[in-house]
Design a protein around this motif. Structure first.
Motif, mmCIF file in Angstrom:
data_model
loop_
_atom_site.group_PDB
_atom_site.id
_atom_site.type_symbol
_atom_site.label_atom_id
_atom_site.label_comp_id
_atom_site.label_asym_id
_atom_site.label_seq_id
_atom_site.Cartn_x
_atom_site.Cartn_y
_atom_site.Cartn_z
ATOM 1 N N ARG A 159 6.571 -19.375 23.492
ATOM 2 C CA ARG A 159 5.892 -18.222 22.889
ATOM 3 C C ARG A 159 6.661 -17.658 21.698
ATOM 4 N NH1 ARG A 159 2.204 -15.483 26.059
ATOM 5 N NH2 ARG A 159 3.144 -13.490 25.539
ATOM 6 N N ASN B 274 5.482 -19.362 18.122
ATOM 7 C CA ASN B 274 4.379 -18.847 17.306
ATOM 8 C C ASN B 274 4.296 -17.321 17.328
ATOM 9 O OD1 ASN B 274 3.467 -18.539 19.869
ATOM 10 N ND2 ASN B 274 1.554 -19.635 19.603
ATOM 11 N N ARG B 275 5.422 -16.728 17.583
ATOM 12 C CA ARG B 275 5.581 -15.288 17.430
ATOM 13 C C ARG B 275 4.782 -14.449 18.428
ATOM 14 N NH1 ARG B 275 5.908 -11.829 11.722
ATOM 15 N NH2 ARG B 275 7.116 -10.175 12.672
ATOM 16 N N LEU B 276 4.376 -15.067 19.543
ATOM 17 C CA LEU B 276 3.791 -14.244 20.599
ATOM 18 C C LEU B 276 4.888 -13.374 21.208
ATOM 19 C CD1 LEU B 276 1.244 -16.519 22.509
ATOM 20 C CD2 LEU B 276 0.777 -14.636 20.941
ATOM 21 N N ARG C 18 2.232 -15.512 9.055
ATOM 22 C CA ARG C 18 0.891 -15.896 9.485
ATOM 23 C C ARG C 18 0.594 -17.352 9.110
ATOM 24 N NH1 ARG C 18 -3.569 -13.248 10.893
ATOM 25 N NH2 ARG C 18 -2.434 -11.296 10.743
#
Lengths: 250, 214
Positions: A49, A52-54, A82
């Protein structure tokens, strides 16, 4: 291994007092299929996680295709971040399909809304992906009319519709009935055969062994051992890994 | 019979006023309520504190008091509004607070996984809300929104304190003039018809949203 597609350097992550990742350093090449295994609570999902920057890391660097998402704890600006995260698709344990949309709409949504592609452009791609995951006849049903295995295959197709370079799988078969895991693993295997770069957090040792080129064993927030499936499963050196393998292969 | 037909003219005129207040309030307070709900849930602390305070005031004092305040007290601060505008202002501000709390609860009930899936697919916050969260929220909040809407049909009668000729005031005027209770019965029937229509609309909406399960 050719060009590096994911590089992590000394990545650290804490939830409050609890240090979940204690400095992870990893490098993955394009087209590699990597399985991350380890006991629950070892930080493997958190690691995924962070990619992807969760989850926001507390320190270290992550570079995707040689572009820094975070460098020494400093994140790239929103736009760049992004763009970098857009190179990765993700599949979740709980599928997380959009229940208010049909299967086809689930696939079309992101390309139409995020990439602003035209319907004519996306439609054939979406239909092809659906038939690729074996659900060509389910385009117009709602997710909850499907079995768990079918839902997960839709989730894979939905992520692929955004044409990612890397696919992240967070325990994709852990909430499925045993007889349904096979169809999802088969879909993932096809994806691997198509040279997709994949990072798979999994408890499916069979999959890790047969499909992955590299297996990473995590425990206590650090990478304890990594290597080829043969080395990890047949010749484990790390003591934690030996104990882990004994407990699951019994 | 002639008698009743003669009463019908002012009563229908009153109905028109009632329906107008109802419709305008609904059309304005629902979007405002949604904005308040989003503000209440935002990361900007002062903003959600402000909305919390606003909702406390609006839900914590009688609507009647708010109507009287807008109508009588605002002019003493130099703010003069036409009668209808005063009434609508009070209704919209009050109902927006109730709708805001319903929407907030609805938005918070959507699982975190939906946000995460949207995020990994590249959705911005606005896109996530507009395409993923709010559409699912609507299905969940239909029953309480239906309740509020039915209450609103009847709350419109509070404007009689502002000397607006809504349905109830029209009925009362005839009753007081002619010592005949019939207008009250007719008015009651009109309210029942209106709430019946609202109920049917919400039944239809719930059926429409039942096409998918969560």
């Amino acid at each position: 291994m050719n060009e590096s597609i994911i590089r992590m350097e000394n990545v650290k992550k804490s939830f409050g007092e609890l240090e979940v990742l204690k400095g992870i350093t990893l490098e993955l090449g394009r087209g590699e299929v990597v399985a991350i295994i380890g006991p629950s609570g070892s930080g493997k999902s958190t690691l995924l996680r962070c990619l992807n920057r969760l989850e926001v890391v507390n320190g270290g660097s992550i570079a995707i295709e040689e572009e820094y998402l975070v460098k020494d704890g400093e994140y790239a600006d929103a736009l760049k971040s992004r763009k970098i995260c857009g190179k990765m698709g993700m599949v979740f344990q709980q599928f997380n399909l959009f229940p208010h949309m049909t299967v086809l709409e689930n696939l079309l949504e992101a390309p139409l809304i995020v990439k602003k592609q035209s319907r004519e452009e996306v439609m054939p791609v979406a239909l092809e992906l659906l038939s690729k995951v074996g659900l060509g006849d389910k385009a117009d049903v709602y997710p909850n009319q499907l079995s768990g295995g079918q839902q997960q295959r839709v989730a894979i197709a939905r992520a692929l519709a955004m044409n990612p370079d890397i696919m992240l799988f967070d325990e994709p078969t852990s909430s499925l009935d045993p007889e349904l895991t096979g169809e999802v693993l088969k879909t993932m295997r096809n994806l691997a055969d198509g040279n997709m770069t994949m990072v798979v957090v999994t408890h499916e040792m069979g999959f890790a062994r047969e499909v992955a080129q590299k297996v990473i064993f995590m425990a206590d927030g650090i990478v304890q051992e990594q290597g080829t499936p043969d080395a990890i499963f047949d010749n484990p050196k790390n003591e934690r890994l030996q104990v882990f393998l004994q407990s699951i292969l019994r | 019979m002639d008698e009743i037909l003669r009463m019908m003219v002012p009563l229908l005129e009153g109905c028109r006023v009632t329906v107008a207040i109802f419709a305008v309030t609904l059309c304005l307070s629902i979007p405002l309520g949604l904005l308040l709900a989003l503000a209440r849930l935002s990361d900007i602390k002062p903003l959600n504190r402000a909305v919390e305070f606003y909702n406390w005031i609006m839900r914590g004092t009688p609507l009647m008091l708010q109507l009287l305040f807008v109508y009588f007290a605002l002019p003493t601060f130099g703010i003069r509004l036409p009668d209808v505008t005063s009434a609508l202002l009070a209704f919209v501000l009050n109902y927006a607070a109730y709708f805001a709390e319903i929407f907030r609860a609805g938005i918070q009930s959507i699982p975190k996984g939906q946000y995460e899936a949207a995020k990994t697919l590249g959705f911005t916050y606005v896109q996530t809300m507009r395409r993923i969260i709010v559409p699912q929220m609507i299905k969940r909040v239909l029953p309480p929104i239906g309740n509020e809407t039915i209450t609103l049909v009847k709350d419109t009668s509070l404007v009689y304190v502002l000397a607006m000729n809504d349905l109830l005031r029209a009925a009362r005027t005839i009753v007081q003039r002619e010592f005949d209770m019939t207008p009250f019965f007719i008015a009651g029937c009109f309210y029942l018809v209106m709430t019946f229509v609202v109920t049917r609309v919400f039944n239809w909406l719930e059926k429409h949203y039942a096409r998918y399960e969560e």
